[in-house]
Scaffold this motif. Structure first.
Motif, short mmCIF file in Angstrom:
data_model
loop_
_atom_site.label_atom_id
_atom_site.label_comp_id
_atom_site.label_asym_id
_atom_site.label_seq_id
_atom_site.Cartn_x
_atom_site.Cartn_y
_atom_site.Cartn_z
N UNK A 87 -1.56 31.72 0.18
CA UNK A 87 -0.38 32.21 0.88
C UNK A 87 0.80 31.27 0.67
N UNK A 88 0.56 29.97 0.76
CA UNK A 88 1.63 29.00 0.52
C UNK A 88 2.09 29.05 -0.94
N UNK A 89 1.17 29.26 -1.84
CA UNK A 89 1.52 29.39 -3.25
C UNK A 89 2.43 30.61 -3.46
N UNK A 90 2.11 31.71 -2.79
CA UNK A 90 2.93 32.91 -2.91
C UNK A 90 4.31 32.70 -2.27
N UNK A 91 4.37 31.90 -1.21
CA UNK A 91 5.67 31.56 -0.61
C UNK A 91 6.53 30.78 -1.58
N UNK A 92 5.92 29.81 -2.27
CA UNK A 92 6.66 29.03 -3.27
C UNK A 92 7.14 29.92 -4.41
N UNK A 93 6.28 30.86 -4.79
CA UNK A 93 6.68 31.80 -5.85
C UNK A 93 7.86 32.65 -5.40
N UNK A 94 7.82 33.16 -4.18
CA UNK A 94 8.92 33.97 -3.68
C UNK A 94 10.21 33.16 -3.58
N UNK A 95 10.10 31.90 -3.16
CA UNK A 95 11.28 31.04 -3.06
C UNK A 95 11.90 30.81 -4.44
N UNK A 96 11.06 30.57 -5.45
CA UNK A 96 11.56 30.36 -6.81
C UNK A 96 12.17 31.65 -7.35
#
Length: 425
Positions: free
Chosen positions: A106-115
């Protein structure tokens, strides 16, 4: 096209910009599209490990952000309500994902969305209300569909497996029938509108439209077909009062629709049902059962407000296949409110703009995403649907006025010698 012709075209269409869009922006857009292709789908001719696919897609996103930053080092951005709301969507995503209820993914997907959102901010500098990003969108997805067509030619059995009921899938890159149908429908609608607006010739348009429609038919994707038809009706309807080409196209479309309904009604019905029973079709191919279970599941107050964290858009091991319920499950009511705000803001701005080709393309994309959101997920995370809406936002942006040209200097005349002598006397 010469620079003089380009300037004349920009002035007559009201799309005055401060400069040409760098070619590297098209490469960035292509990398964003590659990132949103996903890593799950049909079996390919050459087996591709999912870890390798994820490495390629995430590498594409990192490269897109780096290139966008390199071409916009001064961080010049344009104010955008769409991007502001998309940035705010990160708040419930991070809050819900921080609890690790959905795991570290989930945190990885948050970082992806932020990028992903950060790259869109960097590209917003070139959002000028023109069709630049529409052309990038069509070109890149046409390349993706070209890979699908190549897989169909190389191995028809792998491209239309029995596992998917004989529907077309990606045999070179793992793409599902709904994905292929979505890409084909979007570039078909946008190309039709460009032809009507005389931004491309009919021969070039036929090269895109004909194979895209064939691939769409082979996918048997009902959502994409309905979205294409309804989106074009709304988009062309916005041009009817000001465009003779739109009126002619609308009349011919109605005539062809009537002929098709009368002459091929049974074949169209069989294609639409895909061999499914009436009961299975009414339950939206089993989606309704997943939706009912998701809504009936117990939730804490925090989960209702912020969701359970970004995941793979599934519930109980089954795909949710609804953008609004997926956002509610992962980002809560806060996320649903922000996503609804994104769609409503874009729709309201489109309605307030005067009739134009840019407005028609934006209406098509917004309406298509709205229709597809009922049976497809993606509005709350980095996905092709957010890219469609980003193109719509670029079309609705106010053109940047060109800086005034400096006045030419008046050459000073040199006084004759006899005049200077008179002044001295």
């Amino acid at each position: 096209m010469t620079s003089r012709q380009m300037t004349t075209d920009q002035v007559t269409t009201g799309q005055v910009t401060t400069g040409q869009t760098p070619k590297i922006v098209g490469a960035v857009w292509g990398l964003l599209i590659l990132n949103t292709l996903g890593s799950a789908g049909a079996k390919t001719i050459v087996p591709l490990p999912r870890s390798l696919i994820q490495m390629v897609t995430m590498g594409a996103l990192v490269a897109a952000f780096a290139l966008a930053l390199a071409v916009n080092l001064r961080l010049r951005i344009r104010a955008s309500a769409f991007l502001l709301l998309l940035t705010l969507l990160l708040v419930p995503s991070v809050i819900s994902s921080a609890g690790l209820e959905s795991g570290f993914g989930a945190l990885f997907r948050c970082a992806r969305l932020a990028l992903f959102v950060g790259t869109l901010w960097l590209l917003s500098r070139w959002w000028d209300g023109g069709p630049t990003f529409v052309r990038h969108h069509i070109r890149m997805y046409f390349v993706v569909l070209g890979s699908v067509a190549a897989g169909l030619v190389i191995s028809p059995g792998a491209a239309m497996p029995e596992l998917y009921g004989g529907r077309l899938v990606g045999a070179l890159w793992p793409l599902t029938p709904p994905q292929i149908g979505q890409y084909a429908a979007v570039i078909t609608g946008l190309t039709v509108l460009l032809v009507m607006g005389r931004r491309t010739d009919r021969r070039s348009a036929a090269v895109v439209i004909v194979p895209a429609v064939v691939l769409l038919a082979l996918t048997h994707t009902r959502t994409a077909t309905v979205g294409l038809l309804v989106g074009l009706v709304l988009a062309i309807g916005s041009l009817i009062l000001t465009s003779a080409a739109a009126r002619r196209f609308f009349v011919w479309a109605v005539v062809c629709a009537v002929v098709a309904a009368v002459g091929f009604g049974s074949a169209l019905q069989a294609w639409f049902l895909r061999g499914q029973s009436q009961e299975y079709f009414t339950s939206l191919t089993g989606r309704a059962k997943v939706w009912d279970a998701l809504l009936a599941a117990p939730r804490t107050t925090s989960e209702r407000l912020f969701g359970a964290g970004l995941g793979d858009k599934s519930f109980g091991g089954l795909p949710i296949d609804n953008s609004w319920l997926a956002v509610y499950h992962e980002q809560g009511l806060t996320g649903v409110t922000l996503v609804a705000g994104i769609v409503l803001v874009l729709g309201a701005v489109a309605l307030l703009r005067p009739p134009s080709l840019s407005r028609a393309c934006a209406i098509f994309l917004i309406s298509y995403c709205g229709i597809a959101s009922y049976t497809e997920a993606g509005l709350g995370d980095a996905s092709p649907y957010l890219l469609h809406l980003a193109v719509a936002a670029s079309l609705l942006a106010t053109p940047v006025p060109a800086p005034p040209l400096p006045a030419p200097e008046t050459p000073r005349r040199r006084a004759p010698r006899w005049a200077r002598r008179t002044e001295v006397v």
